[in-house]
Design a protein around this motif. Structure first.
Motif, PDB file in Angstrom:
ATOM      1  N   GLY A 169       0.817  -1.209   0.000  1.00 22.10           N
ATOM      2  CA  GLY A 169       0.000   0.000   0.000  1.00 22.10           C
ATOM      3  C   GLY A 169       0.847   1.253   0.000  1.00 22.10           C
ATOM      4  N   PRO A 170       0.187   2.408  -0.011  1.00 23.62           N
ATOM      5  CA  PRO A 170       0.941   3.658   0.060  1.00 23.62           C
ATOM      6  C   PRO A 170       1.701   3.766   1.372  1.00 23.62           C
ATOM      7  N   VAL A 171       2.855   4.418   1.325  1.00 24.41           N
ATOM      8  CA  VAL A 171       3.630   4.678   2.546  1.00 24.41           C
ATOM      9  C   VAL A 171       2.935   5.820   3.279  1.00 24.41           C
ATOM     10  N   SER A 172       2.445   5.506   4.477  1.00 22.62           N
ATOM     11  CA  SER A 172       1.643   6.495   5.190  1.00 22.62           C
ATOM     12  C   SER A 172       1.704   6.244   6.689  1.00 22.62           C
ATOM     13  N   ALA A 173       1.738   7.324   7.451  1.00 26.38           N
ATOM     14  CA  ALA A 173       1.724   7.187   8.913  1.00 26.38           C
ATOM     15  C   ALA A 173       0.411   6.559   9.390  1.00 26.38           C
ATOM     16  N   SER A 174      -0.610   6.555   8.518  1.00 25.78           N
ATOM     17  CA  SER A 174      -1.862   5.903   8.899  1.00 25.78           C
ATOM     18  C   SER A 174      -1.714   4.383   8.895  1.00 25.78           C
ATOM     19  N   MET A 175      -0.677   3.881   8.253  1.00 22.47           N
ATOM     20  CA  MET A 175      -0.383   2.444   8.222  1.00 22.47           C
ATOM     21  C   MET A 175       1.072   2.279   8.649  1.00 22.47           C
ATOM     22  N   PRO A 176       1.320   2.217   9.977  1.00 23.87           N
ATOM     23  CA  PRO A 176       2.712   2.191  10.456  1.00 23.87           C
ATOM     24  C   PRO A 176       3.539   1.088   9.798  1.00 23.87           C
ATOM     25  N   GLY A 177       2.905  -0.057   9.498  1.00 25.92           N
ATOM     26  CA  GLY A 177       3.639  -1.154   8.865  1.00 25.92           C
ATOM     27  C   GLY A 177       4.263  -0.769   7.535  1.00 25.92           C
ATOM     28  N   SER A 178       3.702   0.231   6.861  1.00 27.45           N
ATOM     29  CA  SER A 178       4.249   0.628   5.561  1.00 27.45           C
ATOM     30  C   SER A 178       5.637   1.251   5.704  1.00 27.45           C
ATOM     31  N   ALA A 179       6.055   1.556   6.932  1.00 21.87           N
ATOM     32  CA  ALA A 179       7.420   2.072   7.151  1.00 21.87           C
ATOM     33  C   ALA A 179       8.463   1.091   6.638  1.00 21.87           C
ATOM     34  N   ILE A 180       8.127  -0.203   6.588  1.00 25.17           N
ATOM     35  CA  ILE A 180       9.126  -1.177   6.107  1.00 25.17           C
ATOM     36  C   ILE A 180       9.547  -0.886   4.676  1.00 25.17           C
ATOM     37  N   GLN A 181       8.683  -0.191   3.920  1.00 20.11           N
ATOM     38  CA  GLN A 181       9.029   0.097   2.519  1.00 20.11           C
ATOM     39  C   GLN A 181      10.191   1.078   2.407  1.00 20.11           C
ATOM     40  N   LEU A 182      10.534   1.731   3.535  1.00 29.04           N
ATOM     41  CA  LEU A 182      11.635   2.697   3.533  1.00 29.04           C
ATOM     42  C   LEU A 182      12.963   2.039   3.887  1.00 29.04           C
ATOM     43  N   HIS A 183      12.942   0.748   4.233  1.00 28.91           N
ATOM     44  CA  HIS A 183      14.156   0.085   4.731  1.00 28.91           C
ATOM     45  C   HIS A 183      14.821  -0.699   3.595  1.00 28.91           C
ATOM     46  N   PRO A 184      16.164  -0.668   3.530  1.00 29.72           N
ATOM     47  CA  PRO A 184      16.827  -1.351   2.415  1.00 29.72           C
ATOM     48  C   PRO A 184      16.834  -2.868   2.501  1.00 29.72           C
ATOM     49  N   ARG A 185      16.610  -3.447   3.673  1.00 24.73           N
ATOM     50  CA  ARG A 185      16.697  -4.916   3.774  1.00 24.73           C
ATOM     51  C   ARG A 185      15.551  -5.460   4.622  1.00 24.73           C
ATOM     52  N   VAL A 186      14.530  -5.920   3.965  1.00 19.26           N
ATOM     53  CA  VAL A 186      13.335  -6.415   4.660  1.00 19.26           C
ATOM     54  C   VAL A 186      12.968  -7.780   4.103  1.00 19.26           C
ATOM     55  N   THR A 187      12.714  -8.728   5.000  1.00 17.93           N
ATOM     56  CA  THR A 187      12.212 -10.037   4.597  1.00 17.93           C
ATOM     57  C   THR A 187      10.862 -10.232   5.272  1.00 17.93           C
ATOM     58  N   VAL A 188       9.853 -10.522   4.479  1.00 20.05           N
ATOM     59  CA  VAL A 188       8.501 -10.733   4.995  1.00 20.05           C
ATOM     60  C   VAL A 188       8.220 -12.231   4.878  1.00 20.05           C
ATOM     61  N   VAL A 189       7.938 -12.883   6.001  1.00 18.54           N
ATOM     62  CA  VAL A 189       7.720 -14.332   5.980  1.00 18.54           C
ATOM     63  C   VAL A 189       6.302 -14.596   6.483  1.00 18.54           C
ATOM     64  N   VAL A 190       5.481 -15.163   5.615  1.00 16.85           N
ATOM     65  CA  VAL A 190       4.050 -15.288   5.921  1.00 16.85           C
ATOM     66  C   VAL A 190       3.523 -16.667   5.525  1.00 16.85           C
ATOM     67  N   ASP A 191       2.348 -16.985   6.049  1.00 15.19           N
ATOM     68  CA  ASP A 191       1.660 -18.205   5.605  1.00 15.19           C
ATOM     69  C   ASP A 191       0.621 -17.819   4.538  1.00 15.19           C
ATOM     70  N   PRO A 192      -0.011 -18.791   3.899  1.00 16.99           N
ATOM     71  CA  PRO A 192      -0.945 -18.451   2.806  1.00 16.99           C
ATOM     72  C   PRO A 192      -2.113 -17.585   3.286  1.00 16.99           C
ATOM     73  N   GLY A 193      -2.576 -17.753   4.513  1.00 15.71           N
ATOM     74  CA  GLY A 193      -3.667 -16.923   5.023  1.00 15.71           C
ATOM     75  C   GLY A 193      -3.277 -15.454   5.054  1.00 15.71           C
ATOM     76  N   ALA A 194      -2.129 -15.163   5.650  1.00 17.80           N
ATOM     77  CA  ALA A 194      -1.671 -13.768   5.745  1.00 17.80           C
ATOM     78  C   ALA A 194      -1.347 -13.209   4.369  1.00 17.80           C
ATOM     79  N   ALA A 195      -0.959 -14.094   3.424  1.00 19.55           N
ATOM     80  CA  ALA A 195      -0.588 -13.640   2.069  1.00 19.55           C
ATOM     81  C   ALA A 195      -1.809 -13.435   1.178  1.00 19.55           C
ATOM     82  N   SER A 196      -3.009 -13.777   1.683  1.00 23.71           N
ATOM     83  CA  SER A 196      -4.160 -13.919   0.790  1.00 23.71           C
ATOM     84  C   SER A 196      -4.626 -12.622   0.144  1.00 23.71           C
ATOM     85  N   GLN A 197      -4.208 -11.470   0.667  1.00 23.63           N
ATOM     86  CA  GLN A 197      -4.631 -10.221   0.001  1.00 23.63           C
ATOM     87  C   GLN A 197      -3.483  -9.526  -0.720  1.00 23.63           C
TER      88      GLN A 197
END
Ligand code: PGA
Length: 260
Positions: A212-240
């Protein structure tokens, strides 16, 4: 862009992340792990205990917690100090002097944030920060509206987060209203971010954070500003996730040398 890895189960994800941490600790025994609390990181801690039993020596690893409740009595089993002791410090044999948790006691509250920032600075920061994501999109306890430049400080929990965390307490009334949390700016200083999410209840927040857009309304979007991020999820969390097919394709074609 974050690397997104979709694994079949939370247990698989825990084993995958723990294997990476264990390998890093074998290379650098004084590795510093940023620890998160809540349900999400538990499979990682379980798999780290298995790595310890299989021979990895974690005793010189350091740890910094993301956050702490304000005002719980010392030793309360749901204080994050107690959770980190129970899940990480004791079973992995860490030196308690190298395990840091923000001070949530009422006595020291005015300076708790500043003291934690100083401890992080003096230590030299965090090598790998484990993160969960709340349904509000929070990282640590940075609820929507938190500044991307924020440092460790006192925050007020949203009612939704208090309700989500009430399962750890006897009643909602017992869930503290305030916390001390690393800021988004603090979290972004860690050298590697590993964000975990499991189950469909996290799918919306996870997709907003990753795509989503990088926005303080979605604190998690701060990860888009970091040079090294690994997101590890299961199919449920990945579903959207809009680009889930691409993430799977990238995973299937990942060069051996690449690591995470
Ligand atoms: P949970 O919490 O792992 O208990 O779902 C995650 C979070 O609130 O960050």
């Amino acid at each position: 862009m974050a690397e997104v890895i979709v694994l079949e189960t939370a247990e698989d994800a825990g084993a995958f992340v723990a294997a990476h941490i264990a390998a890093a600790v074998r290379t650098d025994p004084e590795f510093t792990l940023g620890v998160a609390t809540g349900s999400t990181p538990l499979p990682v801690y379980e798999a780290l205990r298995a790595e310890a039993e299989a021979g990895t020596d974690f005793t010189r690893m350091a740890a910094f917690a993301l956050d702490e409740y304000v005002g719980l009595p010392a030793g309360h089993p749901e204080s994050y100090r107690s959770v980190v002791d129970r899940e990480v410090t004791v079973p992995l044999g860490l030196d308690p002097g190298r395990v840091h948790v923000p001070d949530g006691s009422l006595d020291g509250i005015a300076t708790a944030g500043e003291r934690y920032e100083e401890a992080l600075r003096a230590h030299g920061g965090v090598d790998l920060q484990l993160l969960g994501i709340g349904r509000t999109g929070h990282l640590g306890f940075n609820e929507p509206g938190s500044s991307f430049g924020s440092l460790t400080r006192v925050k007020t929990l949203t009612e939704r987060t208090r309700e989500d965390n009430a399962r750890f307490f006897d009643s909602l009334d017992q869930v503290p209203v305030h916390c001390v949390t690393q800021g988004l700016g603090t979290i972004l200083r860690a050298r590697h971010l590993v964000l975990l999410a499991f189950g469909e209840s996290k799918a919306e927040a996870l997709a907003a954070a990753v795509e989503g857009p990088v926005s303080a309304s979605m604190p998690g979007s701060a990860i888009q500003l970091h040079p090294r991020v690994t997101v590890v999820v299961d199919p449920g969390a990945a579903s959207q996730l809009q680009f889930a097919d691409y993430y799977r394709w990238a995973q299937d074609n990942k060069p051996e040398w690449q690591g995470i």
